[in-house]
Scaffold this active site. Structure first.
Site, PDB file in Angstrom:
ATOM      1  N   CYS A   1     -40.382  46.306  96.211  1.00  0.00           N
ATOM      2  CA  CYS A   1     -39.216  47.021  96.722  1.00  0.00           C
ATOM      3  C   CYS A   1     -39.569  47.889  97.922  1.00  0.00           C
ATOM      4  CB  CYS A   1     -38.630  47.885  95.612  1.00  0.00           C
ATOM      5  SG  CYS A   1     -37.326  49.001  96.153  1.00  0.00           S
TER       6      CYS A   1
ATOM      7  N   TYR B   1     -30.569  43.574 104.445  1.00  0.00           N
ATOM      8  CA  TYR B   1     -29.812  43.242 103.240  1.00  0.00           C
ATOM      9  C   TYR B   1     -28.383  42.835 103.583  1.00  0.00           C
ATOM     10  CZ  TYR B   1     -33.593  44.883 100.285  1.00  0.00           C
ATOM     11  OH  TYR B   1     -34.811  45.024  99.661  1.00  0.00           O
TER      12      TYR B   1
END
Length: 328
Positions: free
Chosen positions: A45, A176
């Site tokens: 992440c 994203y």
């Protein structure tokens, strides 16, 4: 816009301070102390990666222990399954991170995210917003860490905040928005916004070595996790494919310089990064096949651009299996 990816807000926003006084976004009572707080992270992440980086730079490894989740994330929660470099839950031995969220906030129905800063004394989640955890690590624990290093110095704060906002909207969250867009129009808009931002950063780094000032600040370490993942996952998996990071000479050399700062390379686990992205998004990669490439040359002398030969593949660093989980 229809089909646009929207990120949810973090839910836990308390603040650790040196003396336990209230912080900018939460109540008091969370005083800095060695081994009171535990950091839950994923090497995959980029938001968790920020906190690992600042923890290392500030020398807090011995007073803020970590638990590392399995890189492949099922739909409901990160898990603590067996995987090279993952550790299991070192606080309570829980099976999933959702178990921790439910323990702290029964009935919690939000997203189960990393990083998580957990208070083992009050048995609660202090904060799960990476940008705020980074700020806490920068100053609250200076009695035990590197007080001489300030990643958010007062004279530069206004400029750092402005750069952070641009980097977050255009790049950190921008990849994203490209990858998870569900309409062509949303994808096209996000794609153009991402590469406009990267072009601006490329130009900025053609004039100075770092984003703000003459040495790395918080702004650089917030951008770095996205850049280090770009060619391995965002270029192909998220269709951010106008050009690779290595095709931006200034951004590429900059990423190499940051990677080579002592301690940073060990926060980069390309094996976890690729396993997570290619194995956790079945709508984007239905087969779950993890690509073997690309060859990444972060270890070469900084500033060398496209066309390098004899690269030392960073995959080898990230994919090595240790007899026991490594701590940073």
């Amino acid at each position: 816009m229809q089909g646009e990816y929207i990120r949810t807000e973090s839910r836990f926003r308390h603040w650790v301070t040196a003396d336990g006084a209230p912080g900018p976004t939460g109540d008091g009572g969370f005083a800095a102390a060695p081994n009171r707080y535990h950091l839950y992270v994923s090497y995959a992440c980029p938001w968790a990666h920020r906190t690992l980086i600042v923890r290392v730079l500030k020398g807090l490894q011995d007073i803020i222990p970590i638990s590392v989740v399995h890189p492949i994330m099922p739909p409901d929660s990160w898990t603590f399954g067996d995987y090279p470099g993952s550790t299991g839950d070192r606080v309570q031995g829980l099976a999933t991170l959702a178990d921790l969220y439910q323990q702290v906030a029964p009935g919690f129905d939000g997203l189960v995210t990393v990083p998580v800063l957990y208070d083992t004394e009050r048995r609660t989640i202090v904060n799960n917003e990476s940008s705020e955890i980074v700020r806490m690590f920068n100053r609250a624990f200076d009695a035990w860490g590197r007080a001489d290093l300030d990643l958010y110095p007062e004279p530069l704060r206004e400029e750092i905040d402005a750069v952070n906002a641009e980097v977050y909207e255009g790049v950190n969250n921008g990849v994203y928005r490209v990858g998870f867009a569900t309409t062509q129009a949303a994808y096209d808009a996000a794609y153009d916004r991402l590469f406009t931002a990267l072009d601006r950063l490329e130009a900025r780094l053609g004039k100075q070595p770092y984003l703000v000032g003459d040495r790395p600040t918080e702004a650089d370490w917030r951008l770095f996790p996205t850049l280090i993942r770009f060619d391995a996952v965002y270029y192909s998996h998220f269709k951010c494919n106008r050009q690779r990071l290595i095709d931006f000479p200034n951004l590429w050399g900059y990423t190499q310089r940051l990677y080579q700062v002592p301690g940073i390379a060990d926060t980069v686990r390309i094996d976890h990064i690729k396993a997570h992205y290619y194995g956790s998004h079945p709508t984007l990669n239905p087969t779950g096949i993890i690509p073997k490439g690309p060859a990444l040359s972060f270890d070469l002398p900084a500033g060398r651009g496209a066309g390098v030969t004899g690269v030392k593949m960073t995959q080898e660093r990230g994919a090595r299996t240790d007899p026991a989980p490594r701590d940073l």
